[in-house]
Design an enzyme around this catalytic site. Sequence first.
Site, short mmCIF file in Angstrom:
data_model
loop_
_atom_site.label_atom_id
_atom_site.label_comp_id
_atom_site.label_asym_id
_atom_site.label_seq_id
_atom_site.Cartn_x
_atom_site.Cartn_y
_atom_site.Cartn_z
CB VAL A 1 -3.20 -1.29 0.77
CG1 VAL A 1 -4.21 -1.14 -0.67
CG2 VAL A 1 -2.47 -2.59 0.89
CE LYS A 2 -2.40 8.30 -0.44
NZ LYS A 2 -1.05 9.07 -1.07
#
Length: 236
Positions: free
Chosen positions: A86-87
């Site tokens: 997850v960025k």
Amino acid sequence: MQFFIDTANLDEIKEAQDMGVLDGVTTNPSLMAKEHIQGPEAIMAHYKTICDLVNQNVSAEVIATDYEGMIKEGTALARIDDKIVVKVPMIKDGIRAIKYFSSRGIRTNCTLVFSTGQAILAAKAGASYVSPFIGRLDDIAHDGMGLIAQIAHIYKTFDFSTQVLAASIRHTMHLIQCAEEGADVVTAPFKVIDGLFNHPLTDIGLTRFLSDFQKAQEGVQEEKNNQTIKEVADAE
């Protein structure tokens, strides 16, 4: 050092994967838009397709900038596939979200990092990766490569588990310098990774080898022809 490709283009991802040197993929809203991927459902489906193409590490970016929104989006992204990272943007709510995700075993990539202080905060929160944007720093006459070196040194000194993922790579020298400065990962456009193959002496050498081989083959054939002519003459 690991190689990630910075794209949402499936053909580029396939070609890089086929090379046998690809370790992951990073994407962002701009890259999705470039491939005309629009709407939440289409974007989620595209992430899944990318996950099916590679062995590991697909950074998928949240759009929300508030804590609750990032948690909701990040949780949904993580459910797509175990390969998803997850960025999350480097903002206060982003750091809170990284802490939340890391405490639940969800890998994160803290993006839009431009200072050592930001990188320390990301590591303290438990980010899996931190992404300093070196090309954008170079654009405003700041030392992007110096930032990579400083972050790598601090992480090693204090034994942080967060990996330095150098981003905003513009050319092959950026990539090579990142390796020199101790970056754990470099994410780059396909053309930069592909550019590592290129050297004029390699091209000249290969052309010469093939030319010499062709001459040798022609010589063998000529010798066979002469032998045949001799045998025919002797028979007469």
